[in-house]
Write a protein that holds these residues in place. Sequence first.
Motif, PDB file in Angstrom:
ATOM      1  N   LEU B 238     -71.779  56.757 -67.094  1.00 53.90           N
ATOM      2  CA  LEU B 238     -72.489  56.366 -66.245  1.00 53.90           C
ATOM      3  C   LEU B 238     -71.522  55.714 -65.135  1.00 53.90           C
ATOM      4  CD1 LEU B 238     -75.341  55.815 -64.303  1.00 53.90           C
ATOM      5  CD2 LEU B 238     -75.433  53.683 -65.636  1.00 53.90           C
ATOM      6  N   VAL B 239     -71.643  56.535 -63.756  1.00 52.49           N
ATOM      7  CA  VAL B 239     -70.529  56.024 -62.746  1.00 52.49           C
ATOM      8  C   VAL B 239     -71.079  55.569 -61.365  1.00 52.49           C
ATOM      9  CG1 VAL B 239     -68.742  56.976 -61.604  1.00 52.49           C
ATOM     10  CG2 VAL B 239     -69.152  57.921 -63.574  1.00 52.49           C
ATOM     11  N   PRO B 240     -71.195  54.259 -61.296  1.00 52.07           N
ATOM     12  CA  PRO B 240     -71.473  53.591 -59.997  1.00 52.07           C
ATOM     13  C   PRO B 240     -70.437  53.631 -59.368  1.00 52.07           C
ATOM     14  CG  PRO B 240     -70.930  51.918 -61.787  1.00 52.07           C
ATOM     15  CD  PRO B 240     -70.691  52.992 -62.516  1.00 52.07           C
ATOM     16  N   GLY B 241     -70.572  53.077 -58.010  1.00 51.89           N
ATOM     17  CA  GLY B 241     -69.612  52.827 -56.880  1.00 51.89           C
ATOM     18  C   GLY B 241     -69.260  54.340 -56.113  1.00 51.89           C
ATOM     19  N   TYR B 242     -69.919  55.251 -56.160  1.00 56.28           N
ATOM     20  CA  TYR B 242     -69.789  56.223 -55.258  1.00 56.28           C
ATOM     21  C   TYR B 242     -70.835  55.990 -53.932  1.00 56.28           C
ATOM     22  CZ  TYR B 242     -70.912  60.989 -53.071  1.00 56.28           C
ATOM     23  OH  TYR B 242     -71.200  62.163 -52.234  1.00 56.28           O
ATOM     24  N   GLY B 243     -69.925  56.320 -52.904  1.00 55.96           N
ATOM     25  CA  GLY B 243     -70.851  56.121 -51.617  1.00 55.96           C
ATOM     26  C   GLY B 243     -70.722  54.717 -51.134  1.00 55.96           C
ATOM     27  N   ALA B 244     -71.614  53.903 -51.034  1.00 57.84           N
ATOM     28  CA  ALA B 244     -71.797  52.681 -50.072  1.00 57.84           C
ATOM     29  C   ALA B 244     -70.545  51.731 -50.782  1.00 57.84           C
ATOM     30  CB  ALA B 244     -72.958  51.920 -50.458  1.00 57.84           C
ATOM     31  N   GLN B 245     -69.894  51.756 -52.038  1.00 58.65           N
ATOM     32  CA  GLN B 245     -69.108  50.986 -52.660  1.00 58.65           C
ATOM     33  C   GLN B 245     -67.704  51.671 -52.382  1.00 58.65           C
ATOM     34  OE1 GLN B 245     -69.352  49.168 -56.498  1.00 58.65           O
ATOM     35  NE2 GLN B 245     -71.383  49.511 -56.614  1.00 58.65           N
ATOM     36  N   GLY B 246     -67.602  52.929 -51.917  1.00 59.75           N
ATOM     37  CA  GLY B 246     -66.246  53.558 -51.454  1.00 59.75           C
ATOM     38  C   GLY B 246     -65.471  54.737 -52.261  1.00 59.75           C
ATOM     39  N   GLY B 247     -66.207  54.900 -53.278  1.00 60.76           N
ATOM     40  CA  GLY B 247     -65.908  56.069 -54.174  1.00 60.76           C
ATOM     41  C   GLY B 247     -66.241  57.269 -53.703  1.00 60.76           C
ATOM     42  N   GLY B 248     -65.523  58.220 -53.554  1.00 60.88           N
ATOM     43  CA  GLY B 248     -65.717  59.544 -52.948  1.00 60.88           C
ATOM     44  C   GLY B 248     -65.828  60.775 -54.450  1.00 60.88           C
ATOM     45  N   ALA B 249     -66.290  61.822 -53.728  1.00 59.76           N
ATOM     46  CA  ALA B 249     -66.557  63.023 -54.844  1.00 59.76           C
ATOM     47  C   ALA B 249     -65.142  63.384 -55.633  1.00 59.76           C
ATOM     48  CB  ALA B 249     -66.906  64.142 -54.211  1.00 59.76           C
ATOM     49  N   LYS B 250     -64.037  63.115 -55.068  1.00 61.24           N
ATOM     50  CA  LYS B 250     -62.653  63.464 -55.502  1.00 61.24           C
ATOM     51  C   LYS B 250     -62.380  62.377 -56.841  1.00 61.24           C
ATOM     52  CE  LYS B 250     -60.486  66.858 -52.981  1.00 61.24           C
ATOM     53  NZ  LYS B 250     -59.449  67.093 -51.593  1.00 61.24           N
ATOM     54  N   ASP B 251     -62.684  61.217 -56.258  1.00 57.62           N
ATOM     55  CA  ASP B 251     -62.526  60.024 -57.025  1.00 57.62           C
ATOM     56  C   ASP B 251     -63.339  60.048 -58.437  1.00 57.62           C
ATOM     57  OD1 ASP B 251     -60.899  58.655 -55.052  1.00 57.62           O
ATOM     58  OD2 ASP B 251     -62.715  57.840 -54.440  1.00 57.62           O
ATOM     59  N   VAL B 252     -64.693  60.838 -58.599  1.00 59.27           N
ATOM     60  CA  VAL B 252     -65.251  60.804 -59.760  1.00 59.27           C
ATOM     61  C   VAL B 252     -65.107  62.004 -60.477  1.00 59.27           C
ATOM     62  CG1 VAL B 252     -67.216  59.422 -58.782  1.00 59.27           C
ATOM     63  CG2 VAL B 252     -67.274  61.791 -58.516  1.00 59.27           C
ATOM     64  N   MET B 253     -64.077  62.919 -59.919  1.00 59.87           N
ATOM     65  CA  MET B 253     -63.916  64.065 -61.040  1.00 59.87           C
ATOM     66  C   MET B 253     -63.227  64.035 -62.325  1.00 59.87           C
ATOM     67  SD  MET B 253     -64.923  66.857 -59.515  1.00 59.87           S
ATOM     68  CE  MET B 253     -66.342  65.949 -58.650  1.00 59.87           C
ATOM     69  N   GLY B 254     -62.545  62.702 -62.532  1.00 58.11           N
ATOM     70  CA  GLY B 254     -61.857  62.570 -63.691  1.00 58.11           C
ATOM     71  C   GLY B 254     -62.804  62.032 -64.793  1.00 58.11           C
ATOM     72  N   ALA B 255     -64.252  61.776 -64.157  1.00 57.76           N
ATOM     73  CA  ALA B 255     -65.231  61.368 -65.304  1.00 57.76           C
ATOM     74  C   ALA B 255     -65.797  62.543 -65.810  1.00 57.76           C
ATOM     75  CB  ALA B 255     -66.386  60.808 -64.593  1.00 57.76           C
ATOM     76  N   PHE B 256     -65.560  63.922 -65.440  1.00 57.68           N
ATOM     77  CA  PHE B 256     -66.274  64.969 -66.017  1.00 57.68           C
ATOM     78  C   PHE B 256     -65.237  65.783 -67.087  1.00 57.68           C
ATOM     79  CE2 PHE B 256     -68.458  64.167 -62.095  1.00 57.68           C
ATOM     80  CZ  PHE B 256     -69.660  64.467 -62.508  1.00 57.68           C
ATOM     81  N   ASP B 257     -65.998  66.514 -67.974  1.00 52.40           N
ATOM     82  CA  ASP B 257     -65.235  67.230 -69.135  1.00 52.40           C
ATOM     83  C   ASP B 257     -65.046  68.612 -68.314  1.00 52.40           C
ATOM     84  OD1 ASP B 257     -67.763  68.560 -69.319  1.00 52.40           O
ATOM     85  OD2 ASP B 257     -68.001  67.786 -71.198  1.00 52.40           O
ATOM     86  N   ALA B 258     -64.410  69.626 -69.013  1.00 48.07           N
ATOM     87  CA  ALA B 258     -64.305  70.939 -68.388  1.00 48.07           C
ATOM     88  C   ALA B 258     -65.275  71.818 -68.110  1.00 48.07           C
ATOM     89  CB  ALA B 258     -63.335  71.840 -69.583  1.00 48.07           C
ATOM     90  N   LYS B 259     -66.495  71.206 -68.504  1.00 47.08           N
ATOM     91  CA  LYS B 259     -67.868  71.849 -68.459  1.00 47.08           C
ATOM     92  C   LYS B 259     -68.671  71.417 -67.454  1.00 47.08           C
ATOM     93  CE  LYS B 259     -68.585  73.195 -73.309  1.00 47.08           C
ATOM     94  NZ  LYS B 259     -69.044  72.694 -74.633  1.00 47.08           N
ATOM     95  N   GLY B 260     -68.059  70.377 -66.754  1.00 52.52           N
ATOM     96  CA  GLY B 260     -68.749  69.673 -65.727  1.00 52.52           C
ATOM     97  C   GLY B 260     -69.866  68.478 -66.048  1.00 52.52           C
ATOM     98  N   LEU B 261     -69.731  68.484 -67.631  1.00 58.65           N
ATOM     99  CA  LEU B 261     -70.463  67.497 -68.185  1.00 58.65           C
ATOM    100  C   LEU B 261     -69.938  66.240 -68.359  1.00 58.65           C
ATOM    101  CD1 LEU B 261     -72.420  69.780 -70.468  1.00 58.65           C
ATOM    102  CD2 LEU B 261     -73.355  68.373 -68.800  1.00 58.65           C
ATOM    103  N   GLY B 262     -70.317  65.110 -69.309  1.00 59.14           N
ATOM    104  CA  GLY B 262     -69.782  64.016 -69.713  1.00 59.14           C
ATOM    105  C   GLY B 262     -69.935  62.687 -68.769  1.00 59.14           C
ATOM    106  N   ALA B 263     -70.739  63.072 -67.379  1.00 60.82           N
ATOM    107  CA  ALA B 263     -70.957  61.790 -66.516  1.00 60.82           C
ATOM    108  C   ALA B 263     -72.172  62.038 -65.535  1.00 60.82           C
ATOM    109  CB  ALA B 263     -69.723  61.861 -65.772  1.00 60.82           C
ATOM    110  N   ILE B 264     -72.337  61.149 -65.440  1.00 61.54           N
ATOM    111  CA  ILE B 264     -73.769  61.140 -64.460  1.00 61.54           C
ATOM    112  C   ILE B 264     -73.303  59.969 -63.256  1.00 61.54           C
ATOM    113  CG2 ILE B 264     -75.210  59.635 -65.631  1.00 61.54           C
ATOM    114  CD1 ILE B 264     -77.710  61.364 -64.536  1.00 61.54           C
ATOM    115  N   VAL B 265     -73.236  60.418 -61.784  1.00 62.58           N
ATOM    116  CA  VAL B 265     -72.580  59.526 -60.888  1.00 62.58           C
ATOM    117  C   VAL B 265     -74.016  58.918 -60.014  1.00 62.58           C
ATOM    118  CG1 VAL B 265     -71.569  59.412 -58.806  1.00 62.58           C
ATOM    119  CG2 VAL B 265     -70.687  60.933 -60.555  1.00 62.58           C
ATOM    120  N   ASN B 266     -74.101  57.594 -59.997  1.00 63.26           N
ATOM    121  CA  ASN B 266     -75.173  57.040 -59.229  1.00 63.26           C
ATOM    122  C   ASN B 266     -74.822  56.943 -57.957  1.00 63.26           C
ATOM    123  OD1 ASN B 266     -77.742  55.147 -59.515  1.00 63.26           O
ATOM    124  ND2 ASN B 266     -76.236  53.745 -58.373  1.00 63.26           N
TER     125      ASN B 266
END
Lengths: 310, 310
Positions: B238-266
């Motif tokens: 579970l990935v908080p910190g996107y948007g208001a806290q400053g995290g961008g789309a590229k910052d969260v890419m490392g959270a996902f596996d090769a199928k685009g699974l493994g994480a949900i961004v809040n």
Amino acid sequence: MSFDRLIHKIVETQNPTVAGLDPKLEYIPNYILEKNFKEYGCNLRGASRAILEYNEALIDALCDIVPAVKPQCAYYEMFSYYGMKTLCKTIEYTKSKGMYVIIDGKRNDIGTTMEAYAVAHLGATKVLDDEMEAFGGDALTVNGYLGTDGIAPLIPYCNERDKGIFVLCKTSNKSSGELQDKLVDGKPVYRIMGDMCENWGKAAMGSLGYSAVGAVVGATYPEQLAELRSAMPHTFFLVPGYGAQGGGAKDVMGAFDAKGLGAIVNSSRGILCAWQKEGCDERDFAQAARREALRMKQDITQHFENGIHL
Amino acid sequence: MSFDRLIHKIVETQNPTVAGLDPKLEYIPNYILEKNFKEYGCNLRGASRAILEYNEALIDALCDIVPAVKPQCAYYEMFSYYGMKTLCKTIEYTKSKGMYVIIDGKRNDIGTTMEAYAVAHLGATKVLDDEMEAFGGDALTVNGYLGTDGIAPLIPYCNERDKGIFVLCKTSNKSSGELQDKLVDGKPVYRIMGDMCENWGKAAMGSLGYSAVGAVVGATYPEQLAELRSAMPHTFFLVPGYGAQGGGAKDVMGAFDAKGLGAIVNSSRGILCAWQKEGCDERDFAQAARREALRMKQDITQHFENGIHL
């Protein structure tokens, strides 16, 4: 500010203990359950009303001999918002009897969200121009894993509203060492958390030597308790683990300073279930709780040479 | 069991994001506030009813495009038991619309007390012979500082009731490193917590490669996010910190596996306050939230070459 108010209550009652209000339905005498199920339904609402009646009778029996109570949020949340209403009414009743209320919620978050918890448990919620207390506790247990961002939002509430917090440091459970005993440059994590507590407390010092930032340190680790007492001279301790979890009176001695201050020892099940352990009439449950609270007070304070003094 | 159900929802919507429901009164359009203050009083009750109406409209606007919502308990607790009723009704409504509910409570305690939290948020409370859900979430955020005693009581609820937990690992805030980055034999505390998550998860493995024991890892630490993804192959993030806290789309890419699974961004504020940021008519607030949710989905999934697939 800080725990001055709690300390005065401890000196007044000569009792460094807190009664944990962790009500389970199986602790409650049948006549109370039956009455409330009949009146409010055999459901979350009826159960919550039974808990409130049970709590109020306990508070009546304890308010002149025990300085504080510690309701544990989990046992109220499991009855949904009905349980939270009972928590709210229990706190209101406890305060009307002059007792100090430590809400055991172990809350933790960051920034504005942690401030929302501070408002909820220690502050007052603004609705247009009015402010209303949501739960109105005197102190709240919190978890410091998130660092200063999770603690700083509480400090203004300590200073401006005369409140306190207890940060989890070395907890009473068997597996607490899995993380808390890990060594960082030779220093265990619980000591690092302790240093952080001392540091946070600098911004909220009381007039009796202790800051508003307390720490939770378990009775089940007497050596660490003494180690932390000497490493954290300005930090008041909330000590769980006495009684049911195995901690004895001698185990908690290390938590106190030379004046018999510096710590408050919790007992939940021991007090709540005293009537079942005694095997007395269920209608005598509150007086059984009182007898157990007095026994616990005696058990601990017998080791103080000069009582508890300022 | 585990997060299989969440994963199916993510694939179905092709959207690995969760809408955080952290309602503040200042986010709510005036017409909703006025109506509810008039009907229920300008107090904690009226405010809580306004929040419920606001939440339901948001859920209506999001339920076919966003797989999950994450109500943050603090914002409901600050309205006392009225707020907790709104939390309960919000969860009920969200589930009726087929969305997955992550209760963000960061609860933590030990033994029977942690079990009470499990019952409250993921299980059902027993009153005599009946069982009733108190809050009925699908997953709960928890804090693992207390070790296995604080997590083990949750595992049966994951396995027997098809629920999940997210353990705080590396949080998104600036000071998270004060404790979480400290090195234990060369390994940061957040990695030790990560190892514990992988270990706890062994007792609750799902059929899609992820266990029911997830972890919270902030978008604001992209390197650690990628480090933890590879060190914790069975742990859903579970990935908080996107948007208001400053995290961008590229910052969260490392959270996902090769199928685009493994994480949900809040995203909380971004979605809730979209109507204020857009400057649109306040009655268009729910559609503004939808537009922002779609923008966020696009922002993140544009980096997936083959979408999200099993």
